[in-house]
Design an enzyme around this catalytic site. Structure first.
Site, PDB file in Angstrom:
ATOM      1  N   CYS B  84      21.317  68.614  33.028  1.00 19.51           N
ATOM      2  CA  CYS B  84      20.513  68.218  34.198  1.00 19.51           C
ATOM      3  C   CYS B  84      19.460  67.169  33.869  1.00 19.51           C
ATOM      4  CB  CYS B  84      19.875  69.457  34.814  1.00 19.51           C
ATOM      5  SG  CYS B  84      21.093  70.733  35.147  1.00 19.51           S
ATOM      6  N   CYS B 210      17.237  79.473  44.586  1.00 19.57           N
ATOM      7  CA  CYS B 210      18.139  78.598  43.826  1.00 19.57           C
ATOM      8  C   CYS B 210      18.311  77.254  44.518  1.00 19.57           C
ATOM      9  CB  CYS B 210      19.520  79.243  43.708  1.00 19.57           C
ATOM     10  SG  CYS B 210      19.480  80.923  43.035  1.00 19.57           S
ATOM     11  N   LYS B 331      15.059  72.106  44.680  1.00 18.33           N
ATOM     12  CA  LYS B 331      15.226  73.247  45.568  1.00 18.33           C
ATOM     13  C   LYS B 331      15.613  72.819  46.979  1.00 18.33           C
ATOM     14  CE  LYS B 331      15.099  76.754  47.699  1.00 18.33           C
ATOM     15  NZ  LYS B 331      16.501  76.859  47.897  1.00 18.33           N
ATOM     16  N   HIS B 335      20.240  68.735  44.147  1.00 18.93           N
ATOM     17  CA  HIS B 335      20.352  68.573  42.696  1.00 18.93           C
ATOM     18  C   HIS B 335      21.748  68.090  42.289  1.00 18.93           C
ATOM     19  CE1 HIS B 335      19.770  69.054  38.506  1.00 18.93           C
ATOM     20  NE2 HIS B 335      20.076  70.316  38.364  1.00 18.93           N
TER      21      HIS B 335
END
Lengths: 122, 388
Positions: B84, B210, B331, B335
């Site tokens: 990431c 998540c 969030k 992402h």
């Protein structure tokens, strides 16, 4: 003295845990490594880790990855002597919390036959 | 000290895109080039990030493909993969190259698709994401990424008394900010009670703790300090730190420290000559609500152990004294793995320029970006400041 993945995995399948102790910085690695990850020392001593320990942290996974049939299983990082290892909590056991005592009770090989240690509460 | 400057920024909306990778990247790249007022002929190199399209979409060797799509075939392209933290690492290398005089004008960016548009369902994508954990010593337990951060967060709750309500307040805040960001995947008014009512993914994380699976791309144009003054709205890059930590999780010194972030922040702040308190806002890697709390402490926005309380008390809200994730963060903004790092740089650039509208942080002159990879074992921290 080195410790290979094959030796570690074979030990896990047979119900024991092997680690590597670093006399330079005092770290005990819970799994094989080429050198101490904290100080770089390559002269590590292979050690048998205790099979009883304490839960350092844990979570129960409800959404599993491909290769694992069903959610609802618990994963924990367990303090065994001077080291920590990651393992599963036995499916048939009650779930455990941080600080609980656990003992090595078996192995799972659900992920393409890669072994992971399994612990149960004591 | 100024190491380089960002003079152009662009990104796609983050969300679900039935669009090939090169077209997504093209939208972000053209946006950044046009914002800077440069063409591909002006570029010396492309620093490009993509984490897992080899696994997710059977697409590798993307460098020349995206370069061709934007009309820059022939350009030297280097591709980065750091889970990431992929495009933050691309950004770091670009800044270093410009700072060292190797290049004068470069394009930096990343692209990723993670939604079912890839043909991968949740279980398949969860396994692909889990490839960033240790193959021999972690994956065989059935570990997933929500559970990686659940392990770190539960330890934080045990040591510091952080509560599920504290975690939920991060989700509430970031969804509120996302509502003000037209490029965000999600964003809505929600409550702590609603978050705590959601289904559990890996305790203590419920669905709204998540970040989503998202598709998207982001890009920035980076130029040397000397060239920056000839552009309309340069934002200076004054520090970038990059560090790694021990893998696997069990062998880290302290699970709640996210030590790589602390080391990277110290390096970045040292280069910039600032302290954490000098920064006006931060974009941090809130892949899960607990990750934002750990990050807020690691970069010095909250004292150790108090990150949860800072969020619950509103101190990290848009109108708080330590605003975190004005964009909505991972969030709510979304992402798309390889696009996340440079998307944070896009937000910092636009906040410092003062052009983000309703989600504008007051007097945003110095911003910090914190982008982590894996279990936080790679972290890049960047400091951007308005040009004096």
């Amino acid at each position: 003295m080195s410790l290979s993945y094959a030796e570690w995995a074979s030990a896990v399948r047979e119900g024991s845990l092997l680690g590597l102790a670093c006399e330079e910085c005092g770290h005990t690695n819970g799994v094989p490594t080429g050198a101490c990850p904290h100080c770089g020392n390559r002269d590590l001593q292979q050690v048998s880790l205790p099979t009883e320990g304490t839960v350092h942290t844990e979570t129960t996974i409800q959404v599993p990855p491909d290769g694992f049939d069903e959610g609802g299983y618990q994963v924990a990082v367990v303090e065994v002597g001077d080291a920590r290892v990651m393992g599963r909590i036995a499916d048939e056991s009650a779930s455990v919390a941080i600080g609980d005592a656990v003992a090595l009770s078996g192995v799972i090989t659900e992920d393409d036959d890669h072994p992971a240690p399994v612990f149960e509460p004591v | 000290m100024t190491r380089a400057a960002v003079v152009g920024a662009g990104m796609t909306s983050f969300g679900v895109h039935d669009t090939p990778l090169q077209e997504l990247f093209g939208e972000a790249a053209f946006g950044a080039l046009d914002d800077a007022g440069v063409t591909t002929d002006d570029l010396d190199a492309l620093y490009f990030g993509n984490a897992m399209s080899g696994q997710a979409e059977n697409e590798t060797h993307l460098g020349p493909r995206v370069a061709s799509h934007i009309g820059a075939a022939g350009l030297a392209v280097q591709r980065f993969e750091d889970a990431c933290a992929t495009s933050a690492n691309a950004f770091k290398n670009a800044v270093q190259a410009v700072d060292a005089g190797v290049h004068e004008i470069v394009l930096v960016g990343g692209v990723e698709r993670c939604t079912p548009e890839t043909g991968r369902d949740t279980a398949a994508m969860t396994r692909i994401f889990a490839s960033a954990s240790h193959r021999q010593y972690e994956q065989p337990t059935g570990l997933t990424f929500p559970s990686v951060f659940a392990l770190l967060t539960k330890r934080h709750m045990h040591e510091h008394g952080t509560t599920e309500e504290d975690l939920a307040s991060v989700a509430v805040k970031n969804h509120a900010n996302g509502r003000l960001n037209p490029r965000a995947h999600f964003g809505k008014e929600t409550t702590v009670e609603e978050v705590l009512d959601g289904p559990v993914v890996a305790d203590p994380f419920r669905l709204m703790d998540c970040c989503p699976f998202s598709d998207g791309a982001s890009a920035v144009v980076v130029v040397s300090d000397d060239l920056a003054d000839s552009f309309d709205a340069p934002v200076d890059v004054t520090g970038i730190g990059h560090a790694t930590d021990v893998v696997p999780i069990a062998d880290k010194t302290a699970l709640t420290a996210t030590q790589a972030a602390r080391d990277a922040a110290e390096e970045a702040y040292g280069q910039a000559g600032i302290e954490a308190d000098d920064a006006d806002f931060a974009e941090v890697h809130d892949c899960f609500t607990g990750a934002e709390i750990l990050a807020s402490e690691a970069i010095g926005f909250a004292p150790d152990g108090e990150g949860g309380r800072y969020a619950a008390d509103g101190r990290t809200a848009l109108d708080g004294d330590r605003p975190i994730n004005p964009s909505g963060g991972l969030k709510a903004k979304g992402h798309p793995i390889g696009a996340t790092g440079t998307a944070q740089i896009v937000e910092l650039t636009e906040q410092i320029r003062g052009t983000v509208g309703e989600r504008q942080v007051d007097d945003a002159e110095t911003g910090v970006a914190h982008n982590l990879g894996g279990d936080s074992a790679t972290t890049v921290v960047s400091v951007l400041e308005g040009r004096a």
